[in-house]
Write an enzyme that holds these catalytic residues in place. Structure first.
Site, mmCIF file in Angstrom:
data_model
loop_
_atom_site.group_PDB
_atom_site.id
_atom_site.type_symbol
_atom_site.label_atom_id
_atom_site.label_comp_id
_atom_site.label_asym_id
_atom_site.label_seq_id
_atom_site.Cartn_x
_atom_site.Cartn_y
_atom_site.Cartn_z
ATOM 1 N N HIS A 144 0.795 -1.228 0.000
ATOM 2 C CA HIS A 144 0.000 0.000 0.000
ATOM 3 C C HIS A 144 0.833 1.288 0.000
ATOM 4 O O HIS A 144 0.553 2.218 0.761
ATOM 5 C CB HIS A 144 -0.957 -0.003 1.199
ATOM 6 C CG HIS A 144 -2.026 -1.056 1.115
ATOM 7 N ND1 HIS A 144 -2.480 -1.561 -0.067
ATOM 8 C CD2 HIS A 144 -2.738 -1.706 2.095
ATOM 9 C CE1 HIS A 144 -3.425 -2.478 0.167
ATOM 10 N NE2 HIS A 144 -3.583 -2.587 1.464
ATOM 11 N N HIS A 203 -9.516 1.998 0.678
ATOM 12 C CA HIS A 203 -9.465 0.843 1.577
ATOM 13 C C HIS A 203 -10.578 0.869 2.631
ATOM 14 O O HIS A 203 -10.395 0.391 3.746
ATOM 15 C CB HIS A 203 -8.094 0.798 2.249
ATOM 16 C CG HIS A 203 -7.638 -0.563 2.637
ATOM 17 N ND1 HIS A 203 -8.282 -1.337 3.586
ATOM 18 C CD2 HIS A 203 -6.602 -1.305 2.209
ATOM 19 C CE1 HIS A 203 -7.641 -2.476 3.732
ATOM 20 N NE2 HIS A 203 -6.616 -2.492 2.904
ATOM 21 N N GLU A 235 -11.481 -3.566 -2.622
ATOM 22 C CA GLU A 235 -10.506 -2.614 -3.154
ATOM 23 C C GLU A 235 -10.376 -2.843 -4.656
ATOM 24 O O GLU A 235 -9.813 -3.835 -5.084
ATOM 25 C CB GLU A 235 -9.152 -2.827 -2.468
ATOM 26 C CG GLU A 235 -9.194 -2.692 -0.969
ATOM 27 C CD GLU A 235 -8.067 -3.477 -0.286
ATOM 28 O OE1 GLU A 235 -6.898 -3.152 -0.501
ATOM 29 O OE2 GLU A 235 -8.365 -4.432 0.450
#
Ligand code: GLA
Length: 378
Positions: free
Chosen positions: A133, A206, A342
């Site tokens: 991420h 997210h 996501e």
């Protein structure tokens, strides 16, 4: 007689008004309040977007985090359907990406390394051997510049420029993300980015959803418009294979309760993911917005539909939540208190030539759209 009738009528009107969900009492638009300040003194804001139907989205410019989203149940009652915290400090202290904008690269890059145009780049590793991420200080932990846009579909534009070399990635990346709360209770996210050097980009959001607003998501029923998924290794990096979902616990072609097969550890993929934590390959054309996922919560009747231009969706079932975080209204987040959908390009694409490319070159514009639509049914 006439006065009596008028009085009764008035009483009836009052009663009807009082029975309306409280969120309908306020005006549509955008309001701004203070959320707190960062350790260096920079102020952080909280924006509340409200549409004419009474749906509300709260967003902070710290990490572009969606702090809450309300959605109506089958009786028309709005409730917050996202996981998050009451205070900025809690987000800064330890946030498992609740509501966050993810970038420069959503999901994992194996061993924190990739090669682009013959040059190897090294990223900070923050998830075992891998980079997850966007790194140690991804887009979820930076301050975005927010510009509200009023109207009956209130909007918040967020802008951030990631520097050349930031978190190891090449190129100054100018990013603009637009959150729009539409009239039909859908929440639309438009992502846009440009670069001055070849780079890799994979932006997502997210948010953890729980359509009941409490408990776990095991009774939520999910449909994924995908007949293949990406199996992973034990560090959750895709093996490169595209595997058919048929006859596996990964088959969500028909609406299925999440809890039904989530602990079927006879499938090693469930073992590696500690449940579901995989990318499903979406059917239909990339770059056109298509239905990717539907979630139905039987006790409230709430329905969430996810539409996206992206080629994949990471379905993550909150397997790492462990009861150590206390969120909004004092709710303790246990394992599987929320689910993430996501929308994204494939994890580790910079290292896997057979995957759709995530390279962005100067002169090109990265553009993706994802819409979360909230309805209800009996
Ligand atoms: C993603 C990953 C998960 C987990 C969460 C955050 O969804 O795929 O493995 O890291 O983020 O906890």
């Amino acid at each position: 007689m006439r006065t009596q009738l008028l009085t009764s009528l008035f009483a009836l009107l009052m009663l009807t008004a009082c029975n309306q969900p409280t969120s309908n009492d306020q005006q549509p638009g955008v309001t701004k309040s203070t959320f707190g300040s960062l350790s260096d003194g920079q102020p952080v804001d909280l924006y509340t977007l409200r549409n004419t139907a009474g749906m509300e989205a709260k967003i902070t410019n710290y990490g572009g985090i969606i702090v809450s989203l309300t959605a109506p149940d089958r009786e028309g009652q709005f409730a917050d359907v996202t996981l998050g915290f009451d205070s900025l400090n809690a987000y800064v202290a330890k946030n498992p990406y609740f509501g966050a904008l993810i970038g420069r690269y959503g999901n994992r890059i194996a061993k924190g390394k990739f090669t682009l145009d013959g040059k190897e780049y090294t990223l900070p590793t923050n998830d075992g051997p891998n980079s997850l991420h966007g790194g140690v200080k991804g887009f979820d932990k930076v301050l975005w510049t927010a510009t509200p846009v009023e109207g009956d579909e209130p909007t918040l534009k967020l802008a951030y420029t990631a520097k050349d070399g930031e978190e190891g990635y090449p190129g100054n990346l100018v990013v603009e993300v637009t959150y729009k709360l539409q009239k039909d209770n859908s929440f639309k996210i438009d992502y846009q980015a440009t670069t001055d050097k070849p780079t890799v980009v994979n932006l997502t959001n997210h948010t953890y959803f729980n359509l009941a607003g409490k408990g776990t998501i095991l009774d939520h029923e999910v449909t994924l418009n995908a007949d293949h998924f990406l199996p992973v290794n034990e560090t959750l990096i895709p093996t490169g294979e595209r595997r058919a979902v048929a006859n596996t616990p990964f088959d969500f072609m028909k609406s299925t309760g999440i809890g039904q097969r989530i602990n079927d550890s006879s499938d090693v993929q469930i073992k590696y993911g500690l449940g579901y934590d995989h990318a499903w390959i979406l059917s239909g054309k990339e770059k056109t917005e298509k239905l990717a996922a539907t979630v139905y919560e039987p006790s409230t009747g709430r329905v969430l539909e996810v539409f996206t231009t992206e080629p994949a969706i990471q379905f993550y079932t909150g397997n790492f939540l462990d009861g150590t975080l206390t969120g909004k209204a004092g709710i303790v987040y246990q394992k599987r208190s929320g689910l993430c959908l996501e929308t994204e390009h494939y994890p580790d694409a910079p290292n896997q030539q057979a995957f759709p490319t995530t390279t962005l070159k100067p002169g090109e514009t990265y553009r993706t759209t994802t819409t979360y639509t909230f309805t209800s049914r009996k």
